[in-house]
Design a protein around this motif. Structure first.
Motif, PDB file in Angstrom:
ATOM      1  N   ALA A 169      35.683  35.850  23.325  1.00 48.04           N
ATOM      2  CA  ALA A 169      36.165  36.680  24.437  1.00 48.04           C
ATOM      3  C   ALA A 169      35.549  38.071  24.384  1.00 48.04           C
ATOM      4  O   ALA A 169      35.154  38.621  25.420  1.00 48.04           O
ATOM      5  CB  ALA A 169      37.691  36.760  24.397  1.00 48.04           C
ATOM      6  N   GLU A 170      35.430  38.635  23.189  1.00 45.60           N
ATOM      7  CA  GLU A 170      34.830  39.960  23.045  1.00 45.60           C
ATOM      8  C   GLU A 170      33.341  39.926  23.380  1.00 45.60           C
ATOM      9  O   GLU A 170      32.819  40.847  24.019  1.00 45.60           O
ATOM     10  CB  GLU A 170      35.062  40.491  21.635  1.00 45.60           C
ATOM     11  N   ALA A 171      32.655  38.869  22.966  1.00 41.18           N
ATOM     12  CA  ALA A 171      31.227  38.746  23.300  1.00 41.18           C
ATOM     13  C   ALA A 171      31.043  38.629  24.814  1.00 41.18           C
ATOM     14  O   ALA A 171      30.138  39.258  25.388  1.00 41.18           O
ATOM     15  CB  ALA A 171      30.625  37.539  22.587  1.00 41.18           C
ATOM     16  N   LEU A 172      31.895  37.852  25.471  1.00 43.27           N
ATOM     17  CA  LEU A 172      31.829  37.744  26.929  1.00 43.27           C
ATOM     18  C   LEU A 172      32.067  39.101  27.579  1.00 43.27           C
ATOM     19  O   LEU A 172      31.386  39.475  28.531  1.00 43.27           O
ATOM     20  CB  LEU A 172      32.842  36.717  27.441  1.00 43.27           C
ATOM     21  N   ALA A 173      33.041  39.836  27.064  1.00 40.72           N
ATOM     22  CA  ALA A 173      33.359  41.160  27.606  1.00 40.72           C
ATOM     23  C   ALA A 173      32.168  42.097  27.505  1.00 40.72           C
ATOM     24  O   ALA A 173      31.876  42.854  28.433  1.00 40.72           O
ATOM     25  CB  ALA A 173      34.554  41.757  26.869  1.00 40.72           C
ATOM     26  N   ASN A 174      31.466  42.026  26.392  1.00 36.20           N
ATOM     27  CA  ASN A 174      30.349  42.938  26.153  1.00 36.20           C
ATOM     28  C   ASN A 174      29.054  42.508  26.840  1.00 36.20           C
ATOM     29  O   ASN A 174      28.098  43.277  26.885  1.00 36.20           O
ATOM     30  CB  ASN A 174      30.118  43.108  24.655  1.00 36.20           C
ATOM     31  N   HIS A 175      29.033  41.280  27.351  1.00 33.13           N
ATOM     32  CA  HIS A 175      27.823  40.776  28.002  1.00 33.13           C
ATOM     33  C   HIS A 175      28.057  40.383  29.467  1.00 33.13           C
ATOM     34  O   HIS A 175      27.218  39.704  30.060  1.00 33.13           O
ATOM     35  CB  HIS A 175      27.265  39.579  27.225  1.00 33.13           C
ATOM     36  N   GLN A 176      29.179  40.804  30.024  1.00 33.16           N
ATOM     37  CA  GLN A 176      29.448  40.457  31.422  1.00 33.16           C
ATOM     38  C   GLN A 176      28.412  41.093  32.341  1.00 33.16           C
ATOM     39  O   GLN A 176      27.922  42.187  32.085  1.00 33.16           O
ATOM     40  CB  GLN A 176      30.863  40.870  31.820  1.00 33.16           C
ATOM     41  N   LEU A 177      28.071  40.365  33.373  1.00 30.16           N
ATOM     42  CA  LEU A 177      27.139  40.884  34.369  1.00 30.16           C
ATOM     43  C   LEU A 177      27.933  41.484  35.516  1.00 30.16           C
ATOM     44  O   LEU A 177      28.952  40.928  35.932  1.00 30.16           O
ATOM     45  CB  LEU A 177      26.233  39.760  34.884  1.00 30.16           C
ATOM     46  N   PRO A 178      27.478  42.602  36.053  1.00 32.86           N
ATOM     47  CA  PRO A 178      28.219  43.223  37.154  1.00 32.86           C
ATOM     48  C   PRO A 178      28.080  42.415  38.437  1.00 32.86           C
ATOM     49  O   PRO A 178      27.134  41.662  38.624  1.00 32.86           O
ATOM     50  CB  PRO A 178      27.563  44.592  37.290  1.00 32.86           C
ATOM     51  N   VAL A 208      39.977  45.420  28.156  1.00 32.96           N
ATOM     52  CA  VAL A 208      41.004  44.586  28.794  1.00 32.96           C
ATOM     53  C   VAL A 208      40.518  43.145  28.956  1.00 32.96           C
ATOM     54  O   VAL A 208      41.317  42.208  28.932  1.00 32.96           O
ATOM     55  CB  VAL A 208      41.392  45.185  30.166  1.00 32.96           C
ATOM     56  N   PHE A 209      39.211  42.978  29.098  1.00 34.69           N
ATOM     57  CA  PHE A 209      38.601  41.680  29.384  1.00 34.69           C
ATOM     58  C   PHE A 209      39.109  40.534  28.504  1.00 34.69           C
ATOM     59  O   PHE A 209      39.516  39.495  29.034  1.00 34.69           O
ATOM     60  CB  PHE A 209      37.077  41.817  29.267  1.00 34.69           C
ATOM     61  N   PRO A 210      39.093  40.660  27.157  1.00 37.16           N
ATOM     62  CA  PRO A 210      39.510  39.515  26.342  1.00 37.16           C
ATOM     63  C   PRO A 210      40.907  38.985  26.680  1.00 37.16           C
ATOM     64  O   PRO A 210      41.093  37.780  26.831  1.00 37.16           O
ATOM     65  CB  PRO A 210      39.446  40.049  24.907  1.00 37.16           C
ATOM     66  N   ALA A 211      41.874  39.863  26.842  1.00 41.18           N
ATOM     67  CA  ALA A 211      43.242  39.428  27.132  1.00 41.18           C
ATOM     68  C   ALA A 211      43.412  39.005  28.583  1.00 41.18           C
ATOM     69  O   ALA A 211      44.151  38.064  28.882  1.00 41.18           O
ATOM     70  CB  ALA A 211      44.229  40.552  26.806  1.00 41.18           C
ATOM     71  N   ALA A 212      42.715  39.666  29.489  1.00 34.46           N
ATOM     72  CA  ALA A 212      42.908  39.393  30.916  1.00 34.46           C
ATOM     73  C   ALA A 212      42.087  38.214  31.412  1.00 34.46           C
ATOM     74  O   ALA A 212      42.543  37.462  32.258  1.00 34.46           O
ATOM     75  CB  ALA A 212      42.561  40.633  31.733  1.00 34.46           C
ATOM     76  N   VAL A 213      40.890  38.033  30.879  1.00 38.86           N
ATOM     77  CA  VAL A 213      39.990  37.006  31.389  1.00 38.86           C
ATOM     78  C   VAL A 213      39.946  35.777  30.502  1.00 38.86           C
ATOM     79  O   VAL A 213      39.879  34.654  30.990  1.00 38.86           O
ATOM     80  CB  VAL A 213      38.558  37.575  31.564  1.00 38.86           C
ATOM     81  N   ALA A 214      39.983  35.978  29.207  1.00 41.58           N
ATOM     82  CA  ALA A 214      39.703  34.883  28.282  1.00 41.58           C
ATOM     83  C   ALA A 214      40.711  34.792  27.141  1.00 41.58           C
ATOM     84  O   ALA A 214      40.350  34.562  25.989  1.00 41.58           O
ATOM     85  CB  ALA A 214      38.293  35.049  27.735  1.00 41.58           C
ATOM     86  N   ALA A 215      41.980  34.943  27.472  1.00 30.63           N
ATOM     87  CA  ALA A 215      43.016  34.970  26.436  1.00 30.63           C
ATOM     88  C   ALA A 215      43.118  33.678  25.633  1.00 30.63           C
ATOM     89  O   ALA A 215      43.592  33.688  24.497  1.00 30.63           O
ATOM     90  CB  ALA A 215      44.373  35.288  27.072  1.00 30.63           C
ATOM     91  N   ASP A 216      42.658  32.575  26.206  1.00 24.03           N
ATOM     92  CA  ASP A 216      42.764  31.311  25.498  1.00 24.03           C
ATOM     93  C   ASP A 216      41.456  30.892  24.812  1.00 24.03           C
ATOM     94  O   ASP A 216      41.311  29.759  24.385  1.00 24.03           O
ATOM     95  CB  ASP A 216      43.279  30.197  26.413  1.00 24.03           C
ATOM     96  N   ALA A 249      46.839  24.858  32.592  1.00 27.88           N
ATOM     97  CA  ALA A 249      47.525  25.968  31.931  1.00 27.88           C
ATOM     98  C   ALA A 249      46.486  26.798  31.189  1.00 27.88           C
ATOM     99  O   ALA A 249      46.378  26.754  29.961  1.00 27.88           O
ATOM    100  CB  ALA A 249      48.593  25.447  30.982  1.00 27.88           C
ATOM    101  N   GLY A 250      45.712  27.549  31.980  1.00 29.08           N
ATOM    102  CA  GLY A 250      44.637  28.317  31.371  1.00 29.08           C
ATOM    103  C   GLY A 250      44.423  29.644  32.049  1.00 29.08           C
ATOM    104  O   GLY A 250      44.961  29.924  33.111  1.00 29.08           O
ATOM    105  N   SER A 251      43.579  30.425  31.409  1.00 26.84           N
ATOM    106  CA  SER A 251      43.225  31.763  31.883  1.00 26.84           C
ATOM    107  C   SER A 251      42.130  31.683  32.944  1.00 26.84           C
ATOM    108  O   SER A 251      41.780  30.595  33.410  1.00 26.84           O
ATOM    109  CB  SER A 251      42.716  32.588  30.693  1.00 26.84           C
ATOM    110  N   HIS A 252      41.561  32.819  33.265  1.00 23.25           N
ATOM    111  CA  HIS A 252      40.446  32.882  34.207  1.00 23.25           C
ATOM    112  C   HIS A 252      39.245  32.107  33.657  1.00 23.25           C
ATOM    113  O   HIS A 252      38.355  31.733  34.407  1.00 23.25           O
ATOM    114  CB  HIS A 252      40.083  34.349  34.467  1.00 23.25           C
TER     115      HIS A 252
END
Length: 119
Positions: free
Chosen positions: A35-44, A21-29, A95-98
């Motif tokens: 966005a996928e790299a960020l999703a796979n490397h997010q820190l908890p 969900v991360f790419p569309a919800a957090v970094a859609a722009d 006009a941007g995402s998270h």
């Protein structure tokens, strides 16, 4: 929001956003591969970060600024506006995402620069 409902805790209470969900919800722009790299490397983030009491909020005594990300799917723009109004913050809408800090870096930097000159 779509992003908030995708936040899940592990057995230690550490929170992450579902990588699917991360790419569309957090970094859609952002470009999909970023966005996928960020999703796979997010820190908890541990849930206790949201539970610690605040004795003194700086926004009660100091000028505040808030950049509202109008396409944010993690923190609803309406909630951001509520927070900004509560703080009596000077707001700037982007006009941007998270991920507005990255996508609208010049706009965000301009707000930070403006705030740095306020006494």
């Amino acid at each position: 929001t779509e992003g908030a409902t995708a936040i899940h805790a592990d057995d230690k209470g550490d929170l992450t956003i579902d990588p699917k969900v991360f790419p569309a919800a957090v970094a859609a722009d952002l470009p999909a591969h970023i966005a996928e790299a960020l999703a796979n490397h997010q820190l908890p983030l541990n849930h206790v970060a949201f539970e610690a009491p605040v004795d003194t909020a700086a926004w009660r005594d100091k000028p505040t600024f808030y950049v509202i990300s109008t396409k944010d799917k993690v923190i609803a723009p309406e909630a951001q506006k509520f927070f900004a109004d509560k703080m009596k913050a000077e707001t700037t809408d982007v006009a941007g995402s998270h991920a507005s800090l990255v996508v609208h870096a010049k706009d965000v930097a301009a707000v930070i620069e403006k705030a740095s000159f306020v006494k």
